[in-house]
Scaffold this motif. Structure first.
Motif, mmCIF file in Angstrom:
data_model
loop_
_atom_site.group_PDB
_atom_site.id
_atom_site.type_symbol
_atom_site.label_atom_id
_atom_site.label_comp_id
_atom_site.label_asym_id
_atom_site.label_seq_id
_atom_site.Cartn_x
_atom_site.Cartn_y
_atom_site.Cartn_z
ATOM 1 N N UNK A 33 61.809 65.440 10.575
ATOM 2 C CA UNK A 33 63.178 65.166 11.017
ATOM 3 C C UNK A 33 63.660 63.823 10.487
ATOM 4 N N UNK A 34 62.804 62.810 10.547
ATOM 5 C CA UNK A 34 63.176 61.486 10.044
ATOM 6 C C UNK A 34 63.384 61.493 8.533
ATOM 7 N N UNK A 35 62.587 62.274 7.814
ATOM 8 C CA UNK A 35 62.754 62.366 6.364
ATOM 9 C C UNK A 35 64.103 62.999 6.020
ATOM 10 N N UNK A 36 64.473 64.062 6.730
ATOM 11 C CA UNK A 36 65.781 64.698 6.503
ATOM 12 C C UNK A 36 66.916 63.742 6.854
ATOM 13 N N UNK A 37 66.754 63.022 7.947
ATOM 14 C CA UNK A 37 67.774 62.080 8.380
ATOM 15 C C UNK A 37 67.929 60.950 7.358
ATOM 16 N N UNK A 38 66.825 60.438 6.837
ATOM 17 C CA UNK A 38 66.879 59.369 5.834
ATOM 18 C C UNK A 38 67.558 59.856 4.559
ATOM 19 N N UNK A 39 67.280 61.082 4.158
ATOM 20 C CA UNK A 39 67.904 61.639 2.958
ATOM 21 C C UNK A 39 69.417 61.772 3.144
ATOM 22 N N UNK A 40 69.837 62.232 4.306
ATOM 23 C CA UNK A 40 71.264 62.370 4.596
ATOM 24 C C UNK A 40 71.944 61.005 4.601
ATOM 25 N N UNK A 41 71.294 60.018 5.205
ATOM 26 C CA UNK A 41 71.859 58.671 5.245
ATOM 27 C C UNK A 41 71.962 58.078 3.845
ATOM 28 N N UNK A 42 70.958 58.317 3.027
ATOM 29 C CA UNK A 42 70.976 57.806 1.650
ATOM 30 C C UNK A 42 72.117 58.448 0.861
ATOM 31 N N UNK A 43 72.334 59.732 1.037
ATOM 32 C CA UNK A 43 73.423 60.416 0.342
ATOM 33 C C UNK A 43 74.776 59.882 0.801
ATOM 34 N N UNK A 44 74.904 59.600 2.094
ATOM 35 C CA UNK A 44 76.152 59.064 2.614
ATOM 36 C C UNK A 44 76.422 57.679 2.032
ATOM 37 N N UNK A 45 75.413 56.827 2.023
ATOM 38 C CA UNK A 45 75.586 55.470 1.488
ATOM 39 C C UNK A 45 75.883 55.480 -0.011
ATOM 40 N N UNK A 46 75.360 56.459 -0.735
ATOM 41 C CA UNK A 46 75.585 56.540 -2.179
ATOM 42 C C UNK A 46 77.037 56.870 -2.509
ATOM 43 N N UNK A 47 77.783 57.399 -1.559
ATOM 44 C CA UNK A 47 79.180 57.780 -1.803
ATOM 45 C C UNK A 47 80.119 56.583 -1.850
#
Length: 135
Positions: A33-47
């Motif tokens: 769950x934390x890995x998925x959450x970190x990936x989503x956060x990274x994608x959001x910040x990359x925008x």
């Protein structure tokens, strides 16, 4: 060989293995769950194209909610540990009560009760240390 003692040991080891298995499985689920959450956060910040855009986002309600995900909640974890300790203690006491009718519940009863008391003590100590560190 005394089969009753052997059965007690096997039952205790089985209970211990079940607890370890549940804890391991829970840790793996949380890790995924934390890995998925970190990936989503990274994608959001990359925008965000600039620091100014990011700063503007952080000022919004969604931005504050996003930043709130990074704050830890030690009290929630203490409540989880306390709950596990209470459940384990009650289960252990149940095993000890079962000794009235059936032999072979001494080791599981003592083991699970001790585990529960240890978890309760850990939650209480964590709470006290947390309160001291905040001062």
């Amino acid at each position: 060989m005394n089969w009753s003692a052997f059965e007690d040991i096997v039952m205790t080891l089985g209970l211990f293995a079940a607890v370890v298995g549940i804890v391991w499985l829970r840790a793996r689920v949380n890790q995924a769950r934390l890995a998925r959450q970190a990936e989503t956060q990274q994608q959001l910040l990359a925008k965000f194209q600039s620091g100014r855009e990011l700063a503007e986002f952080i000022e919004t309600d969604d931005g504050k909610q996003f930043l709130g995900q990074f704050e830890s909640d030690p009290h929630r974890m203490m409540l989880v540990v306390l709950g596990a300790g209470i459940v384990s203690s009650v289960l252990g006491l149940g095993f000890l009560v079962l000794m009235i009718w059936e032999d072979g519940f001494l080791f599981p009863g003592i083991g699970t009760t001790a585990l529960g008391v240890g978890l309760i003590a850990a939650a209480i100590i964590s709470k006290k240390l947390s309160d001291q560190w905040r001062q």
